[in-house]
Design a protein around this motif. Structure first.
Motif, PDB file in Angstrom:
ATOM      1  N   VAL A 146      -6.361   1.250   3.215  1.00 30.72           N
ATOM      2  CA  VAL A 146      -6.079   2.224   3.242  1.00 30.72           C
ATOM      3  C   VAL A 146      -7.471   3.691   3.482  1.00 30.72           C
ATOM      4  O   VAL A 146      -8.302   3.674   3.199  1.00 30.72           O
ATOM      5  CB  VAL A 146      -5.322   2.749   2.483  1.00 30.72           C
ATOM      6  N   THR A 204       0.651  -1.637  -0.010  1.00 32.17           N
ATOM      7  CA  THR A 204      -0.204   0.358  -0.091  1.00 32.17           C
ATOM      8  C   THR A 204       1.072   0.664  -0.057  1.00 32.17           C
ATOM      9  O   THR A 204       0.097   2.436  -0.605  1.00 32.17           O
ATOM     10  CB  THR A 204      -0.670  -0.275   0.918  1.00 32.17           C
ATOM     11  N   GLU A 258      -6.041   9.025   3.942  1.00 36.02           N
ATOM     12  CA  GLU A 258      -4.593   9.144   3.794  1.00 36.02           C
ATOM     13  C   GLU A 258      -4.276   8.381   2.352  1.00 36.02           C
ATOM     14  O   GLU A 258      -3.329   7.578   2.284  1.00 36.02           O
ATOM     15  CB  GLU A 258      -3.955   7.385   4.746  1.00 36.02           C
ATOM     16  N   ARG A 259      -5.017   8.838   1.533  1.00 38.55           N
ATOM     17  CA  ARG A 259      -5.011   7.857  -0.422  1.00 38.55           C
ATOM     18  C   ARG A 259      -4.342   9.235  -0.782  1.00 38.55           C
ATOM     19  O   ARG A 259      -4.197   9.090  -1.475  1.00 38.55           O
ATOM     20  CB  ARG A 259      -5.996   7.906  -0.819  1.00 38.55           C
TER      21      ARG A 259
END
Length: 298
Positions: free
Chosen positions: A47, A9, A51-52
């Protein structure tokens, strides 16, 4: 791609940002079977949107927990999404560790269809007699498929038995050495030393419980989590359900989840090691993201 806990991620987010600095936008496409389900966040390490980093994400939260995702459905959906991204002039970053889903998206897999009556028959065997009976049946009928799938993956055993009875042919469990690819992908595999990975996975399980997995499961039960053929058997979720029922203590649920997670990671490593033309890296290597961007833009 890579095993659970190898840092896919964060690596994908860093890679998307690096591509952006070089003038190419990128969008992330999920290839984790359990992150397709709405509300299954903590146990899948999904995620959070916050927080992307402003990077578009696709194929997250696509399905209710009662739905049964199929590889055939995922192949069509993922390819549609990736083709759309590429038409916009962006790079599609397919990210995940569900080997069959990744393979279906990027290799020229063809599927034999389904037979609902046969599926229900073997699902009934699974429910009444357990995964061991499915494994024994497949070992009698298609020993190579039984060895490749193993004695624990009930859903794939059901599918192999269904396809075998429907077609009379062996069940294809892996990639042919000369499997053609769809749309010329570049493969980046993330790996980690086994001892480091085991410690990381064990710590992740502890964090799942600490971060509220039981509360997440409680909230999903009224939405039909226990009735979901796929979602209810997800690692961590099945054990949390058992704890809430009183069938397992917290320590037992966590230890079972640790053991299953380690086993799953071993299967992931074996699966992806068979892929041709993979550049392997460790997420902590400071050059890995830049090197991956170089290859994608070459």
């Amino acid at each position: 791609m890579g095993a659970t806990g190898t840092g896919k991620t964060a690596f994908a987010l860093d890679l998307a940002e690096e591509l952006g600095r070089r003038g190419r936008s990128a969008e992330i496409v999920n290839a984790d079977a359990m992150q397709l389900y709405r509300g299954m966040d903590i146990g899948t390490a999904k995620v959070p949107e916050a927080e992307r980093r402003g990077i578009p994400h696709h194929l997250f939260d696509e399905l209710p927990v009662t739905a049964e995702a199929s590889v055939e459905w995922y192949q069509r959906r993922a390819r549609d999404v990736m083709a759309s991204i590429q038409r916009r002039g962006s790079v599609a970053l397919l990210v995940g560790g569900s080997g069959l889903y990744v393979s279906a998206a990027v290799f020229d897999f063809r599927f034999p269809g389904t037979d609902e009556a046969l599926r229900r028959k073997y699902e009934a065997v699974f429910e009444k007699e357990g995964v061991g009976r499915l494994f024994a049946l497949l070992r009698e009928r298609d020993p190579a498929a039984a060895v490749a799938i193993g004695p624990h993956n009930g859903r794939r055993l059901v599918r192999a038995l269904e396809v075998g009875e429907m077609t009379g042919a062996p069940f294809a469990v892996g990639l042919p050495e000369d499997a053609p690819t769809w749309n010329a992908p570049h493969f980046v595999g993330l790996s980690e030393d086994r001892s480091v990975l085991v410690d990381r996975l064990d710590a992740r399980v502890d964090a799942m419980w600490r971060d509220g997995l039981l509360d997440e499961v409680r909230a999903l039960l009224p939405n039909g989590l226990e009735q979901g053929v796929t979602a209810s058997r997800a690692i961590g979720y099945a054990q949390a359900i058992a704890e809430l029922r009183g069938d397992l203590t917290e320590d037992e649920a966590k230890e079972a989840t640790r053991a299953l997670t380690r086993r799953y990671a071993r299967r992931q490593v074996s699966w992806f090691k068979r892929y041709p033309r993979v550049t392997w890296a460790t997420a902590s290597d400071p050059r890995a993201v830049s090197d991956a961007a170089d290859r994608l833009l070459a």
